[in-house]
Design a protein around this motif. Structure first.
Motif, PDB file in Angstrom:
ATOM      1  N   PRO A 178      26.414  -5.651  54.190  1.00  0.00           N
ATOM      2  CA  PRO A 178      25.630  -4.416  54.027  1.00  0.00           C
ATOM      3  C   PRO A 178      26.118  -3.527  52.890  1.00  0.00           C
ATOM      4  N   THR A 179      27.434  -3.452  52.699  1.00  0.00           N
ATOM      5  CA  THR A 179      27.950  -2.612  51.619  1.00  0.00           C
ATOM      6  C   THR A 179      27.555  -3.177  50.256  1.00  0.00           C
ATOM      7  N   ARG A 180      27.621  -4.486  50.103  1.00  0.00           N
ATOM      8  CA  ARG A 180      27.204  -5.120  48.845  1.00  0.00           C
ATOM      9  C   ARG A 180      25.701  -4.951  48.624  1.00  0.00           C
ATOM     10  N   LEU A 181      24.905  -5.117  49.672  1.00  0.00           N
ATOM     11  CA  LEU A 181      23.458  -4.949  49.544  1.00  0.00           C
ATOM     12  C   LEU A 181      23.091  -3.495  49.250  1.00  0.00           C
ATOM     13  N   GLY A 182      23.765  -2.547  49.917  1.00  0.00           N
ATOM     14  CA  GLY A 182      23.495  -1.134  49.653  1.00  0.00           C
ATOM     15  C   GLY A 182      23.835  -0.756  48.226  1.00  0.00           C
ATOM     16  N   LEU A 183      24.909  -1.325  47.725  1.00  0.00           N
ATOM     17  CA  LEU A 183      25.280  -1.099  46.328  1.00  0.00           C
ATOM     18  C   LEU A 183      24.218  -1.653  45.391  1.00  0.00           C
ATOM     19  N   ALA A 184      23.759  -2.872  45.647  1.00  0.00           N
ATOM     20  CA  ALA A 184      22.726  -3.477  44.800  1.00  0.00           C
ATOM     21  C   ALA A 184      21.465  -2.615  44.783  1.00  0.00           C
ATOM     22  N   LEU A 185      21.093  -2.099  45.950  1.00  0.00           N
ATOM     23  CA  LEU A 185      19.906  -1.247  46.046  1.00  0.00           C
ATOM     24  C   LEU A 185      20.061   0.007  45.182  1.00  0.00           C
ATOM     25  N   ASN A 186      21.200   0.696  45.311  1.00  0.00           N
ATOM     26  CA  ASN A 186      21.389   1.942  44.575  1.00  0.00           C
ATOM     27  C   ASN A 186      21.598   1.697  43.079  1.00  0.00           C
ATOM     28  N   PHE A 187      22.241   0.589  42.739  1.00  0.00           N
ATOM     29  CA  PHE A 187      22.417   0.242  41.326  1.00  0.00           C
ATOM     30  C   PHE A 187      21.050  -0.050  40.695  1.00  0.00           C
ATOM     31  N   ALA A 188      20.183  -0.725  41.438  1.00  0.00           N
ATOM     32  CA  ALA A 188      18.830  -0.984  40.936  1.00  0.00           C
ATOM     33  C   ALA A 188      18.067   0.325  40.745  1.00  0.00           C
ATOM     34  N   VAL A 189      18.226   1.261  41.680  1.00  0.00           N
ATOM     35  CA  VAL A 189      17.591   2.575  41.550  1.00  0.00           C
ATOM     36  C   VAL A 189      18.092   3.275  40.283  1.00  0.00           C
ATOM     37  N   TYR A 190      19.371   3.105  39.978  1.00  0.00           N
ATOM     38  CA  TYR A 190      19.916   3.673  38.741  1.00  0.00           C
ATOM     39  C   TYR A 190      19.139   3.147  37.533  1.00  0.00           C
ATOM     40  N   PHE A 191      18.929   1.837  37.456  1.00  0.00           N
ATOM     41  CA  PHE A 191      18.200   1.271  36.317  1.00  0.00           C
ATOM     42  C   PHE A 191      16.772   1.784  36.262  1.00  0.00           C
ATOM     43  N   ARG A 192      16.154   1.936  37.441  1.00  0.00           N
ATOM     44  CA  ARG A 192      14.771   2.433  37.466  1.00  0.00           C
ATOM     45  C   ARG A 192      14.681   3.908  37.079  1.00  0.00           C
ATOM     46  N   ASP A 193      15.544   4.750  37.656  1.00  0.00           N
ATOM     47  CA  ASP A 193      15.402   6.192  37.493  1.00  0.00           C
ATOM     48  C   ASP A 193      16.135   6.749  36.277  1.00  0.00           C
ATOM     49  N   VAL A 194      17.317   6.246  36.010  1.00  0.00           N
ATOM     50  CA  VAL A 194      18.113   6.778  34.901  1.00  0.00           C
ATOM     51  C   VAL A 194      17.758   6.078  33.588  1.00  0.00           C
ATOM     52  N   CYS A 195      17.641   4.758  33.635  1.00  0.00           N
ATOM     53  CA  CYS A 195      17.330   3.981  32.426  1.00  0.00           C
ATOM     54  C   CYS A 195      15.833   3.794  32.213  1.00  0.00           C
ATOM     55  N   ALA A 196      15.020   4.213  33.194  1.00  0.00           N
ATOM     56  CA  ALA A 196      13.562   4.035  33.119  1.00  0.00           C
ATOM     57  C   ALA A 196      13.202   2.585  32.851  1.00  0.00           C
ATOM     58  N   SER A 197      13.900   1.675  33.537  1.00  0.00           N
ATOM     59  CA  SER A 197      13.682   0.245  33.323  1.00  0.00           C
ATOM     60  C   SER A 197      13.434  -0.469  34.648  1.00  0.00           C
ATOM     61  N   PRO A 198      12.182  -0.516  35.105  1.00  0.00           N
ATOM     62  CA  PRO A 198      11.890  -1.284  36.311  1.00  0.00           C
ATOM     63  C   PRO A 198      12.174  -2.769  36.151  1.00  0.00           C
ATOM     64  N   VAL A 199      12.177  -3.272  34.892  1.00  0.00           N
ATOM     65  CA  VAL A 199      12.480  -4.685  34.653  1.00  0.00           C
ATOM     66  C   VAL A 199      13.921  -4.986  35.065  1.00  0.00           C
ATOM     67  N   ARG A 200      14.872  -4.186  34.591  1.00  0.00           N
ATOM     68  CA  ARG A 200      16.270  -4.399  34.946  1.00  0.00           C
ATOM     69  C   ARG A 200      16.504  -4.134  36.423  1.00  0.00           C
ATOM     70  N   ALA A 201      15.803  -3.138  36.968  1.00  0.00           N
ATOM     71  CA  ALA A 201      15.929  -2.847  38.396  1.00  0.00           C
ATOM     72  C   ALA A 201      15.469  -4.040  39.219  1.00  0.00           C
ATOM     73  N   CYS A 202      14.341  -4.627  38.853  1.00  0.00           N
ATOM     74  CA  CYS A 202      13.820  -5.787  39.576  1.00  0.00           C
ATOM     75  C   CYS A 202      14.764  -6.982  39.459  1.00  0.00           C
ATOM     76  N   HIS A 203      15.305  -7.190  38.279  1.00  0.00           N
ATOM     77  CA  HIS A 203      16.200  -8.330  38.077  1.00  0.00           C
ATOM     78  C   HIS A 203      17.406  -8.236  39.007  1.00  0.00           C
ATOM     79  N   LEU A 204      18.030  -7.054  39.054  1.00  0.00           N
ATOM     80  CA  LEU A 204      19.210  -6.894  39.908  1.00  0.00           C
ATOM     81  C   LEU A 204      18.840  -7.003  41.384  1.00  0.00           C
ATOM     82  N   ALA A 205      17.765  -6.316  41.773  1.00  0.00           N
ATOM     83  CA  ALA A 205      17.364  -6.305  43.174  1.00  0.00           C
ATOM     84  C   ALA A 205      16.959  -7.702  43.654  1.00  0.00           C
TER      85      ALA A 205
END
Length: 258
Positions: A178-205
């Motif tokens: 769960p900790t690894r999955l929660g990290l992946a989720l929030n890291f993907a949100v970072y790419f979507r919201d901070v980097c404005a890159s849904p492509v990178r967010a999708c790749h990580l998620a």
């Protein structure tokens, strides 16, 4: 919940009991104050339950402030657009600035607790991943409210914390953890919201989702509920972000999204 006899309760256990009571009453400042006592009494060696309560207390405190900030920011923009130069927008801006100050103070408080006390005492594995993930989260929250001149710094600090956490998670935690999955989720949100890159967010998620599914046969019962819940969140975000990518491609802005 009933405390043990006063004479047999250690200061650490008593502080944790008070923090749990404060959690039930949704008194987040009280919970945070008591958990700081637990951190000091334990020399920052927290149990999983204690770590989770630190996280929950700060998450709820900052969550309320983040929601207030978003509402006031929207109202300010709306008032400025409808009635530019009027007193209303200035008054809303003052209220937003007060919330902004409180939110920044809360984020800096938890970041100081992590960097000064919790991370130096953290064991390799879940504990270290947990705290680096929290760093990434709270630097991301500071990014959301920061002035333009500070945003890049907070974005970089958040990225560094997430990258450190993810690298450590890949080497120490199972894909379903769960900790690894929660990290992946929030890291993907970072790419979507901070980097404005849904492509990178999708790749990580998607990578995290697929690896976890492949490892589900090894999922212990005590982790299943949290893991499944986070997998559902990852799936929902993948659907949303994939839709954004398709819309960007259809309008000819696919490169901008990437």
């Amino acid at each position: 919940m009933s405390p043990a006899a006063t004479s047999t309760v250690s200061p650490r256990n008593e502080a944790f009991f008070i923090a749990k009571v404060a959690e039930e009453a949704e008194r987040w400042d009280d919970a945070i104050a008591s958990m700081k006592t637990v951190v000091s009494a334990s020399r920052a060696h927290l149990s999983a339950e204690e770590r989770n309560l630190v996280s929950v207390a700060y998450k709820n405190k900052t969550g309320t402030l983040r929601n207030s900030w978003r509402i006031l920011d929207t109202l300010e923009r709306r008032e400025t657009a409808a009635r530019p130069g009027t007193r209303g927008a200035a008054l809303i801006r003052q209220a937003r600035t007060r919330v902004e100050r409180d939110l920044a103070r809360a984020c800096q408080d938890v970041l100081a607790l992590i960097s000064v006390q919790l991370l130096p005492a953290a064991s390799p594995g879940e504990e270290r991943v947990f705290y680096h993930k929290m760093q990434g989260d709270y630097y991301r929250y500071l990014y959301e409210i920061a002035a333009a001149r500070e945003r890049e710094r907070y974005a970089q600090l958040s990225l560094e914390a997430y990258k450190t956490a993810y690298k450590h998670a890949l080497g120490t935690l199972e894909a379903w953890h769960p900790t690894r999955l929660g990290l992946a989720l929030n890291f993907a949100v970072y790419f979507r919201d901070v980097c404005a890159s849904p492509v990178r967010a999708c790749h990580l998620a998607k990578h995290a989702f697929d690896e976890a599914l492949a490892a589900l046969v090894r999922l212990p019962d005590d982790a299943s509920r949290d893991s499944v819940m986070i997998l559902q969140l990852l799936r929902d975000d993948l659907i949303l972000w994939s839709s954004e990518i398709s819309q960007a491609d259809a309008s000819g802005n696919g490169e901008a999204a990437a």
